[in-house]
Write a protein that holds these residues in place. Structure first.
Motif, short mmCIF file in Angstrom:
data_model
loop_
_atom_site.label_atom_id
_atom_site.label_comp_id
_atom_site.label_asym_id
_atom_site.label_seq_id
_atom_site.Cartn_x
_atom_site.Cartn_y
_atom_site.Cartn_z
N VAL A 65 0.83 -1.21 0.00
CA VAL A 65 0.00 0.00 0.00
C VAL A 65 0.87 1.26 0.00
CG1 VAL A 65 -1.82 1.25 1.24
CG2 VAL A 65 -1.82 -1.26 1.22
N ARG A 66 1.91 1.24 0.83
CA ARG A 66 2.83 2.36 0.95
C ARG A 66 4.25 1.81 1.04
NH1 ARG A 66 -1.58 3.51 3.85
NH2 ARG A 66 -2.51 5.56 3.65
N SER A 67 5.24 2.69 1.01
CA SER A 67 6.64 2.27 1.14
C SER A 67 7.22 2.72 2.47
CB SER A 67 7.48 2.87 0.01
OG SER A 67 7.06 2.38 -1.23
N LEU A 68 8.11 1.90 2.99
CA LEU A 68 8.88 2.28 4.17
C LEU A 68 10.18 2.91 3.70
CD1 LEU A 68 8.38 -0.91 6.36
CD2 LEU A 68 7.42 1.36 6.78
N LYS A 69 10.73 3.79 4.56
CA LYS A 69 11.97 4.48 4.24
C LYS A 69 13.00 4.20 5.33
CE LYS A 69 9.70 8.07 1.64
NZ LYS A 69 8.44 8.69 1.90
N ARG A 70 14.22 4.59 5.04
CA ARG A 70 15.33 4.40 5.98
C ARG A 70 14.96 4.88 7.38
NH1 ARG A 70 20.70 4.00 4.78
NH2 ARG A 70 20.25 4.72 2.68
N ASP A 71 15.26 4.04 8.36
CA ASP A 71 15.07 4.33 9.78
C ASP A 71 13.61 4.44 10.24
OD1 ASP A 71 17.87 4.35 10.21
OD2 ASP A 71 17.98 6.47 9.66
N ASP A 72 12.64 4.15 9.37
CA ASP A 72 11.25 4.13 9.83
C ASP A 72 11.10 3.10 10.93
OD1 ASP A 72 10.16 6.08 8.18
OD2 ASP A 72 9.33 4.66 6.72
N LYS A 73 10.39 3.47 11.99
CA LYS A 73 10.02 2.54 13.05
C LYS A 73 8.58 2.11 12.76
CE LYS A 73 12.98 4.44 16.68
NZ LYS A 73 14.13 3.98 16.02
N PHE A 74 8.38 0.82 12.64
CA PHE A 74 7.07 0.32 12.23
C PHE A 74 6.71 -0.90 13.06
CE2 PHE A 74 10.32 -1.73 9.74
CZ PHE A 74 9.92 -3.05 9.65
N THR A 75 5.44 -1.28 13.00
CA THR A 75 4.99 -2.48 13.70
C THR A 75 4.52 -3.50 12.69
OG1 THR A 75 2.76 -1.60 13.99
CG2 THR A 75 4.30 -1.27 15.81
N VAL A 76 4.64 -4.76 13.09
CA VAL A 76 4.13 -5.88 12.30
C VAL A 76 3.15 -6.61 13.19
CG1 VAL A 76 4.67 -7.98 11.03
CG2 VAL A 76 6.29 -6.08 11.03
N THR A 77 1.97 -6.91 12.65
CA THR A 77 0.95 -7.62 13.42
C THR A 77 0.80 -9.04 12.87
OG1 THR A 77 -0.89 -6.98 11.99
CG2 THR A 77 -0.31 -5.46 13.78
N CYS A 78 0.26 -9.89 13.71
CA CYS A 78 0.00 -11.26 13.30
C CYS A 78 -1.24 -11.74 14.04
CB CYS A 78 1.18 -12.16 13.63
SG CYS A 78 1.03 -13.84 12.97
N GLN A 79 -2.18 -12.29 13.31
CA GLN A 79 -3.39 -12.84 13.90
C GLN A 79 -3.67 -14.21 13.29
OE1 GLN A 79 -6.86 -10.32 13.77
NE2 GLN A 79 -8.17 -11.90 14.61
N LEU A 80 -3.97 -15.16 14.15
CA LEU A 80 -4.29 -16.52 13.72
C LEU A 80 -5.70 -16.56 13.15
CD1 LEU A 80 -3.38 -19.53 13.69
CD2 LEU A 80 -4.50 -19.74 15.91
N MET A 81 -5.85 -17.23 12.01
CA MET A 81 -7.15 -17.39 11.38
C MET A 81 -7.36 -18.86 11.07
SD MET A 81 -8.07 -14.16 11.15
CE MET A 81 -9.37 -14.03 9.96
N ALA A 82 -8.56 -19.34 11.33
CA ALA A 82 -8.92 -20.73 11.02
C ALA A 82 -9.29 -20.84 9.55
CB ALA A 82 -10.07 -21.18 11.90
#
Length: 138
Positions: A65-82
């Protein structure tokens, strides 16, 4: 339950356009997913492999959707789906977020297989966790 980890874009992941190379987005999702598998599912990839059980990916879809750049602090999520089809597989719905905005979203699908070969299956402990998980909308 949504699991969240924070990361910072590494300088070596920046391409000539001064944004993070698309190759690395799935890697950050993998780091988060592996921690989720161990911390939430209680499945140690290394220990289970030593017992002859491999958890493997069978497919994934990813949307940038968008791009990350040098030194960006970001989060990654994870959700279990059946899985609604009854197949022995699990889905991990994941997002990379920057400033509360979606950067990348993906669904990774996996299963377990015997290291010696054989049919896909899910261990009972993982099946138990899936009982409370939402079903992935195909």
């Amino acid at each position: 339950m949504e699991y969240v980890k924070e990361y910072t874009v590494k300088p070596e992941h920046i391409d000539v356009q001064n944004i993070m190379d698309g190759l690395y987005y799935p890697f950050y999702m993998e780091y988060c997913r592996h921690d989720f598998i161990k911390d939430v599912l209680g499945f140690s990839l290394e220990e289970e492999a030593q017992k002859g059980i491999n958890m493997v990916l069978s497919q994934y879809t990813i949307q940038f959707v968008r791009s990350l750049k040098r030194d960006d602090k970001f989060t990654v999520t994870c959700q279990l789906m059946a899985d609604g089809s009854g197949k022995p597989q699990i889905h991990f719905e994941q997002k990379i977020m920057l400033n509360n905005k979606v950067v990348t979203k993906a669904v990774f699908t996996g299963t377990c297989v015997p290291a010696t070969g054989g049919r896909p299956f899910l261990p009972e402990a993982i099946k138990e966790k899936l009982k409370d998980a939402p079903v992935l909308n195909a």
